[in-house]
Write an enzyme that holds these catalytic residues in place. Structure first.
Site, PDB file in Angstrom:
ATOM      1  N   GLU A  49      39.790  38.494  42.198  1.00  0.00           N
ATOM      2  CA  GLU A  49      39.833  39.927  41.914  1.00  0.00           C
ATOM      3  C   GLU A  49      40.178  40.662  43.207  1.00  0.00           C
ATOM      4  O   GLU A  49      39.619  40.337  44.252  1.00  0.00           O
ATOM      5  CB  GLU A  49      38.436  40.298  41.437  1.00  0.00           C
ATOM      6  CG  GLU A  49      38.188  41.698  41.067  1.00  0.00           C
ATOM      7  CD  GLU A  49      36.718  41.799  40.620  1.00  0.00           C
ATOM      8  OE1 GLU A  49      36.380  41.300  39.542  1.00  0.00           O
ATOM      9  OE2 GLU A  49      35.925  42.343  41.408  1.00  0.00           O
ATOM     10  N   ASP A  50      41.078  41.599  43.163  1.00  0.00           N
ATOM     11  CA  ASP A  50      41.434  42.345  44.378  1.00  0.00           C
ATOM     12  C   ASP A  50      40.347  43.342  44.753  1.00  0.00           C
ATOM     13  O   ASP A  50      39.559  43.761  43.905  1.00  0.00           O
ATOM     14  CB  ASP A  50      42.774  43.070  44.179  1.00  0.00           C
ATOM     15  CG  ASP A  50      43.937  42.088  44.269  1.00  0.00           C
ATOM     16  OD1 ASP A  50      43.772  41.064  44.970  1.00  0.00           O
ATOM     17  OD2 ASP A  50      44.982  42.325  43.626  1.00  0.00           O
ATOM     18  N   VAL A  51      40.364  43.711  46.034  1.00  0.00           N
ATOM     19  CA  VAL A  51      39.362  44.647  46.544  1.00  0.00           C
ATOM     20  C   VAL A  51      39.422  45.985  45.823  1.00  0.00           C
ATOM     21  O   VAL A  51      38.398  46.575  45.495  1.00  0.00           O
ATOM     22  CB  VAL A  51      39.617  44.880  48.064  1.00  0.00           C
ATOM     23  CG1 VAL A  51      38.665  45.919  48.617  1.00  0.00           C
ATOM     24  CG2 VAL A  51      39.513  43.591  48.828  1.00  0.00           C
TER      25      VAL A  51
ATOM     26  N   VAL B  69      40.377  46.949  42.872  1.00  0.00           N
ATOM     27  CA  VAL B  69      40.284  47.118  41.414  1.00  0.00           C
ATOM     28  C   VAL B  69      38.823  47.205  40.988  1.00  0.00           C
ATOM     29  O   VAL B  69      37.923  46.797  41.728  1.00  0.00           O
ATOM     30  CB  VAL B  69      40.958  45.965  40.622  1.00  0.00           C
ATOM     31  CG1 VAL B  69      42.436  45.872  40.957  1.00  0.00           C
ATOM     32  CG2 VAL B  69      40.252  44.644  40.892  1.00  0.00           C
TER      33      VAL B  69
END
Ligand code: ZN
Length: 246
Positions: A215-217, A219
């Site tokens: 998961e990206d930072v 989002v």
């Protein structure tokens, strides 16, 4: 055959009742101590009838070095150690590390006298320790899946505890942006550190976070949330209130 063999053995070796009984440990029921004591009694009665001297139990057993007389003491050490740690468990198992020289000496004895029904010393030790600890802890031995395993080095009285890890499944939601899933340089917190903190505190173990997918930072994670599993290594406490942690 048992009495004759025992006489041959005792003529050459000074053994305690446990070690004598264990030479025939696969036969009959009961403890090796009782086996050995019974064999010695009958053998000495026969010898007395022939005017021969008795084989008394030696002050020091040349095979086990009297380790088998210290099982109760060692069981108490394990008990005290577990109490001091405050460790929570429902079942346990005992393992041991015997010096190679004792194991070799024992095998040598089996070979020397062609003993086919003997039991190894570590098996007797683990079982008898287990019996004492079941009484002390009021918890059962579990050979398949114990919460705790006590590994005992009987010669130097070292006790090692192996604690089964805990796995907890959950789902998390991330309502704000700007938190990495796992620790990242430049960020104070991560999803992993936020989730692990209360688990580490409550269980006193080491918590490892396993999230599904990356998961990206920047989002968020909404809806039902993302599934995760935390693995807690060496948990001292394993009965935890998940409602309270959540
Ligand atoms: Zn012995």
């Amino acid at each position: 055959m048992i009495i004759e063999k025992s006489e041959e053995v005792l003529e050459k070796h000074s053994l305690c009742n446990n070690c004598l009984g264990r030479l025939f440990g696969m036969l009959g029921k009961g403890s090796n101590y009782i086996r050995g004591k019974s064999i010695r009694l009958i053998l000495n009665m026969e010898r007395e009838a022939k005017g021969m001297p008795a084989f008394k139990e030696p002050e020091r057993c040349e095979l086990c070095g009297n380790i088998l007389k210290r099982i109760e003491y060692l069981a108490r050490l394990c008990y005290e150690r577990a109490q001091k740690l405050g460790i929570e468990f429902e079942s346990f198992l005992v393992g041991s590390r015997f010096p190679k020289e004792i194991m070799d000496k024992e095998k040598q004895l089996w070979k020397e006298f062609g003993l086919k029904f003997a039991e190894p010393i570590n098996r007797e030790f683990n079982r008898e320790m287990g019996k004492f600890l079941e009484v002390l802890f009021q918890k059962p031995v579990d050979k398949e899946n114990p919460d705790v395993t006590f590994i005992i080095d009987p010669c130097c009285e070292r006790i090692e505890l192996q604690i089964k890890p805990l796995y907890i499944y959950g789902r998390y939601r991330k309502l704000v942006r700007g938190i990495p899933q796992t620790p990242l340089k430049g960020f104070k917190e991560s999803v992993a550190s936020i989730i692990c903190r209360p688990f580490s505190k409550v269980t006193r173990g080491k918590c490892i976070f396993h999230g599904t997918g990356r998961e990206d930072v920047d989002v968020r994670m909404l809806g039902n949330g993302r599934p995760f599993v935390v693995e807690i290594k060496k948990p001292v406490k394993r009965k935890i209130d998940l409602e309270k942690i959540a």
